[in-house]
Design an enzyme around this catalytic site. Structure first.
Site: not given
Length: 382
Positions: A155, A183-185, A187, A200, A244, A287, A304
């Site tokens: 994302g 389900s990635n598409l 975002r 990916k 993530d 940091c 997510c």
């Protein structure tokens, strides 16, 4: 008398051949390239001074206050330089000639070019950057030589990598071990439906190379772990954190501190996002562990797939990461060091929080001690 030696009524000719211009340049004459900036980005004669013809009347005095200075005008083919010569004569300059055939002849005859000369694709592709004084040719060349490591091609990594590739970053290293899922598409816009099931990193490479073939895309289809984190990041100018999960973020933060590489952090959750820059080269920079000394629980920070995320939100935050990366490479603007920028998508509002370095931080504090990446990975276990 040749065309390149056409003589005016005075002592100097109207035009001179390129090789004559080079000899006069070496004897102290000034060579003024009157082409537009985007034209000059494709290459200039060595030691030429760039002043667009439209600005010549305003700017020539800054380089030649003495109107008896030996001046030579050059353009692309020799037409605009004749007009520039006439303009300077009308301003009272007495020794002005035009270079016959212009830069086209200069380059065709193999005469020396300025360092950093670039090709037509470069000049056209980055034309809107080249006219920005804050970028220009030197800045665009810096971008083209930069090496950026992208943690995750999801994302955040999708928009950040697309815009960095478009901006002409020299090398993008994509680090991700996942495959594209449907389900990635919603975002992850660097991927497309036809690549479901593909790694990916490879899917992103195809999109980025199609956008800008001049960018080198290195792919690392692997998960960052204690054993490989430093070797994966070493040699890069900066790192963009699109991870993530917390184990990866803590490992990347530690490696960036040890290697002295700026880290551009961002995270998203449902309708909110945040971004900051951690730059261990600066004594005042916090940091990641100044922000999160210990990882939050799974209930406090669900991923997510569990909590959901508005599809456009990673796009907004990823673009902000790309913006910070470009600023750092160019040395322009004020980076988000010591500042946590928070975005609320539902309210369409930004809020900035000051983030100071924590003297008691377990990562960068005065008493912090590095005991190995494996120990850092363990803090997220359990």
């Amino acid at each position: 008398m040749t065309a390149g030696s056409q003589t005016a009524s005075g002592a100097d000719p109207v035009e001179i051949e390129p090789h004559e211009a080079l000899a006069r340049l070496r004897d102290g004459a000034l060579l003024v390239d009157v082409r537009e900036m985007d034209e000059r980005a494709a290459g200039m004669p060595c030691d030429a001074i760039g002043i667009a013809r439209a600005s010549l009347g305003d700017e020539i005095a800054a380089v030649a206050a003495d109107r008896s200075t030996d001046l030579m005008m050059i353009c692309a083919s020799g037409q605009r330089s004749l007009l520039a010569r006439q303009q300077l004569l009308e301003l009272g300059y007495t020794r002005v000639v035009s270079v016959c055939g212009g830069f086209n002849r200069w380059r065709a005859e193999g005469l020396p070019l300025a360092d950093g000369a670039v090709d037509d694709d470069f000049a056209q592709r980055y034309a809107r950057h080249l006219v920005l004084p804050e970028v220009g040719l030197s800045g665009q060349i810096r971008l083209s030589r930069a090496r950026v490591a992208m943690i995750g091609a999801g994302g955040l990594g999708s928009p950040a990598s697309l815009y960095l590739a478009a901006a002409g970053i020299g090398t993008l290293t994509l680090i991700d071990d996942d495959k594209v899922e449907r389900s990635n598409l919603q975002r992850q816009v660097v991927h497309v439906d036809a690549r479901i099931g593909m790694a990916k990193t490879e899917s992103a490479r195809l999109s980025l190379s199609a956008l800008n073939p001049s960018v080198s895309i290195d792919t690392r289809e692997t998960r960052i772990v204690a054993a490989n984190v430093e070797s994966l990041l070493d040699g890069h100018d900066l790192v963009i954190d699109g991870a993530d999960n917390f184990p990866t973020r803590y490992l990347v933060d530690a490696a960036c501190r040890r290697l002295g590489i700026p880290l551009i952090y961002a995270a998203v959750h449902r309708f909110s996002g945040q971004i900051s820059v951690f730059d261990s080269r600066r004594e005042d920079s916090p940091c990641y562990r100044c922000l999160f000394p210990e990882p939050p629980s799974a209930a406090e920070a669900p991923n997510c797939s569990e909590a959901g995320v508005l599809g456009v939100l990673p796009g907004i935050m990823g673009l902000l990461q790309a913006n910070e990366a470009i600023k750092l490479i160019l040395g322009q603007g004020r980076p988000l060091v010591g500042r946590l920028l928070c975005f609320d998508a539902l309210d369409a509002s930004f809020r900035e929080l000051q983030l100071s370095r924590d003297p008691a931080c377990p990562g960068c504090g005065d008493g912090a001690a590095f005991s190995g990446y494996q120990d850092i990975a363990r803090i997220c276990a359990g």
